[in-house]
Motif scaffolding. Structure first.
Motif, PDB file in Angstrom:
ATOM      1  N   GLU A   1      -2.605  -4.143 -20.342  1.00 59.55           N
ATOM      2  CA  GLU A   1      -3.510  -3.874 -19.211  1.00 59.55           C
ATOM      3  C   GLU A   1      -4.964  -3.985 -19.653  1.00 59.55           C
ATOM      4  O   GLU A   1      -5.816  -4.475 -18.894  1.00 59.55           O
ATOM      5  CB  GLU A   1      -3.250  -2.473 -18.649  1.00 59.55           C
TER       6      GLU A   1
ATOM      7  N   PHE B   1      -3.247  -5.333 -10.476  1.00 61.52           N
ATOM      8  CA  PHE B   1      -1.919  -5.743 -10.923  1.00 61.52           C
ATOM      9  C   PHE B   1      -1.098  -4.526 -11.318  1.00 61.52           C
ATOM     10  O   PHE B   1      -1.639  -3.452 -11.583  1.00 61.52           O
ATOM     11  CB  PHE B   1      -2.018  -6.713 -12.116  1.00 61.52           C
ATOM     12  N   SER B   2       0.199  -4.728 -11.332  1.00 61.62           N
ATOM     13  CA  SER B   2       1.121  -3.671 -11.748  1.00 61.62           C
ATOM     14  C   SER B   2       1.992  -4.193 -12.881  1.00 61.62           C
ATOM     15  O   SER B   2       2.229  -5.400 -12.980  1.00 61.62           O
ATOM     16  CB  SER B   2       2.030  -3.264 -10.578  1.00 61.62           C
ATOM     17  N   CYS B   3       2.450  -3.288 -13.706  1.00 60.11           N
ATOM     18  CA  CYS B   3       3.387  -3.633 -14.772  1.00 60.11           C
ATOM     19  C   CYS B   3       4.567  -2.674 -14.703  1.00 60.11           C
ATOM     20  O   CYS B   3       4.385  -1.462 -14.787  1.00 60.11           O
ATOM     21  CB  CYS B   3       2.744  -3.522 -16.149  1.00 60.11           C
ATOM     22  N   SER B   4       5.748  -3.223 -14.533  1.00 62.88           N
ATOM     23  CA  SER B   4       6.944  -2.385 -14.525  1.00 62.88           C
ATOM     24  C   SER B   4       8.129  -3.183 -15.047  1.00 62.88           C
ATOM     25  O   SER B   4       8.497  -4.180 -14.443  1.00 62.88           O
ATOM     26  CB  SER B   4       7.245  -1.871 -13.128  1.00 62.88           C
ATOM     27  N   PRO B   5       8.709  -2.724 -16.149  1.00 54.64           N
ATOM     28  CA  PRO B   5       8.221  -1.615 -16.955  1.00 54.64           C
ATOM     29  C   PRO B   5       6.910  -1.965 -17.668  1.00 54.64           C
ATOM     30  O   PRO B   5       6.646  -3.128 -17.943  1.00 54.64           O
ATOM     31  CB  PRO B   5       9.351  -1.397 -17.965  1.00 54.64           C
ATOM     32  N   ALA B   6       6.138  -0.929 -17.917  1.00 55.40           N
ATOM     33  CA  ALA B   6       4.858  -1.112 -18.594  1.00 55.40           C
ATOM     34  C   ALA B   6       5.108  -1.137 -20.097  1.00 55.40           C
ATOM     35  O   ALA B   6       4.896  -0.161 -20.799  1.00 55.40           O
ATOM     36  CB  ALA B   6       3.905   0.016 -18.213  1.00 55.40           C
TER      37      ALA B   6
ATOM     38  N   ASN C   1      -1.630  -8.228  -7.753  1.00 59.96           N
ATOM     39  CA  ASN C   1      -1.776  -7.638  -6.417  1.00 59.96           C
ATOM     40  C   ASN C   1      -3.086  -8.035  -5.755  1.00 59.96           C
ATOM     41  O   ASN C   1      -4.043  -8.461  -6.421  1.00 59.96           O
ATOM     42  CB  ASN C   1      -1.726  -6.106  -6.519  1.00 59.96           C
ATOM     43  N   ASN C   2      -3.116  -7.823  -4.447  1.00 61.27           N
ATOM     44  CA  ASN C   2      -4.339  -7.954  -3.644  1.00 61.27           C
ATOM     45  C   ASN C   2      -5.068  -9.280  -3.859  1.00 61.27           C
ATOM     46  O   ASN C   2      -6.302  -9.307  -3.920  1.00 61.27           O
ATOM     47  CB  ASN C   2      -5.297  -6.786  -3.931  1.00 61.27           C
TER      48      ASN C   2
ATOM     49  N   SER D   1       2.725   0.852 -14.805  1.00 63.13           N
ATOM     50  CA  SER D   1       1.272   0.968 -14.755  1.00 63.13           C
ATOM     51  C   SER D   1       0.769   0.270 -13.512  1.00 63.13           C
ATOM     52  O   SER D   1       1.446  -0.606 -12.962  1.00 63.13           O
ATOM     53  CB  SER D   1       0.629   0.347 -15.999  1.00 63.13           C
ATOM     54  N   ASN D   2      -0.408   0.673 -13.081  1.00 63.23           N
ATOM     55  CA  ASN D   2      -1.063  -0.012 -11.981  1.00 63.23           C
ATOM     56  C   ASN D   2      -2.553  -0.044 -12.259  1.00 63.23           C
ATOM     57  O   ASN D   2      -3.138   0.963 -12.647  1.00 63.23           O
ATOM     58  CB  ASN D   2      -0.783   0.682 -10.645  1.00 63.23           C
TER      59      ASN D   2
ATOM     60  N   ALA E   1      -7.639  -0.225  -5.609  1.00 64.51           N
ATOM     61  CA  ALA E   1      -7.067   0.577  -4.536  1.00 64.51           C
ATOM     62  C   ALA E   1      -5.614   0.874  -4.865  1.00 64.51           C
ATOM     63  O   ALA E   1      -4.981   0.133  -5.607  1.00 64.51           O
ATOM     64  CB  ALA E   1      -7.157  -0.172  -3.212  1.00 64.51           C
TER      65      ALA E   1
ATOM     66  N   ALA F   1      -1.770   0.810  -4.909  1.00 62.55           N
ATOM     67  CA  ALA F   1      -0.862  -0.297  -4.642  1.00 62.55           C
ATOM     68  C   ALA F   1       0.567   0.223  -4.583  1.00 62.55           C
ATOM     69  O   ALA F   1       0.861   1.330  -5.056  1.00 62.55           O
ATOM     70  CB  ALA F   1      -0.986  -1.362  -5.734  1.00 62.55           C
ATOM     71  N   GLN F   2       1.423  -0.578  -4.008  1.00 61.33           N
ATOM     72  CA  GLN F   2       2.818  -0.167  -3.867  1.00 61.33           C
ATOM     73  C   GLN F   2       3.468  -0.028  -5.232  1.00 61.33           C
ATOM     74  O   GLN F   2       3.443  -0.958  -6.043  1.00 61.33           O
ATOM     75  CB  GLN F   2       3.584  -1.186  -3.021  1.00 61.33           C
TER      76      GLN F   2
ATOM     77  N   ASP G   1       8.907   0.864  -7.937  1.00 63.66           N
ATOM     78  CA  ASP G   1       9.989   1.641  -8.528  1.00 63.66           C
ATOM     79  C   ASP G   1      10.362   2.847  -7.665  1.00 63.66           C
ATOM     80  O   ASP G   1      11.368   3.506  -7.929  1.00 63.66           O
ATOM     81  CB  ASP G   1       9.602   2.093  -9.938  1.00 63.66           C
TER      82      ASP G   1
END
Lengths: 103, 184
Positions: free
Chosen positions: A6, A18-23, A33-34, B37-38, B42, B44-45, B48
């Protein structure tokens, strides 16, 4: 300590969403995102390596910071050095620097 | 335990099945035991926490409960959360009135340092007015340029110290009978 992916992404684009899963620091787990323009895997990994190298190169600074006498002690050393003509403060600081030399 | 001995004996035996209760009609819960993590400007969805729920009655009142085992951040980070109806693309539960350009969220939590992460719980009521299945989730995030973590902290050291422990989080929806809950 390992630099997180990140941090690498945000170092390239501080406004990235942005998202991380799993992080778990894997590029494949990033969801942009967005409307964030995706950053290439090569660019992210290059930045990750750069940040990690920079972090590792400054290890001596963190080691020194942990071992320097407290500010209060250093001021006390300087006071006595000035009063007594000794080099206690300079010796103490130099000892820490010698123990953790700059690469 | 309170009440008459006779009552309690009867409850225990099931003779008085709903004495003082009987208001929970159904419930559903998920446990998220991974880490996520995000990053962004803003909330976010948080996929999980996606969970569908179909009330058993059209006037059922739903209580949403999130128990995030721990929330961490990349530095001193402000995080914010709310529940979201994915099916109808709307925030649910209580969230802030409109005030200028401010973000309208339900809960905020401050992470003090990179090594810090603490448990966060929040909840709200919702009246979907249907027995159809609806997809719900949790939205969460941190300020632009910052990162929020769920179930771990930023450093994420691999050791046996409690401050490095990974946690688990849950998202639970409980349906109560309409006449048992008064919302104002």
């Amino acid at each position: 300590m390992a630099i997180n992916i990140e941090e690498a992404v945000l170092a390239i684009n501080p406004d990235a969403a942005f998202s991380c899963s799993p992080a778990d620091n894997k590029y494949e787990n990033i969801t942009w995102n967005n409307g964030t323009t995706p950053i290439s895997k090569a660019d992210v990994e290059a930045k990750l390596s750069e940040l990690q190298a920079d972090f590792d190169a400054k290890q001596y600074q963190r080691d020194r910071a942990e071992e320097y006498p407290t500010w209060q002690d250093q001021l006390d050393m300087q006071y006595h050095d000035k009063k007594d003509g000794t080099t206690t403060w300079e010796d103490a600081v130099q000892a820490v620097k010698d123990a953790h030399p700059k690469p | 335990m309170s009440g008459l001995i006779g009552d309690n004996t009867a409850r225990a035996s099931g003779v008085i099945a709903s004495a003082g209760g009987g208001t929970i009609l159904s419930a559903k819960s998920l446990a998220f035991k991974g880490v996520l993590s995000n990053s962004g400007s803003a909330p976010a969805q948080l996929n999980d926490f996606n969970m569908s729920f179909a009330p058993t009655t059209s006037d059922g009142k739903l209580y949403f409960q999130a128990c995030l085992g721990s929330v961490g951040g990349s530095t001193t980070v402000e995080t914010a959360f709310y529940f979201y109806d994915v099916t109808n693309t709307t925030i649910i539960g209580a969230y802030a009135d409109s005030h200028g350009s401010r973000l309208r969220v339900s809960w905020k939590y401050t992470v003090n340092t990179e090594g810090d992460n603490g448990g966060v719980s929040f909840g709200c009521w919702h009246e979907p007015g249907t027995t159809s299945s609806i997809d719900y989730t949790i939205f969460g995030g941190a300020n632009a340029g910052d990162t929020m973590y769920i179930n771990k902290n930023h450093y994420n050291y691999d050791n046996t110290n409690i401050d490095s422990a990974h946690t688990a989080s849950t998202f639970t929806i409980t349906e109560y009978a309409a006449d048992a809950v008064t919302l104002t």
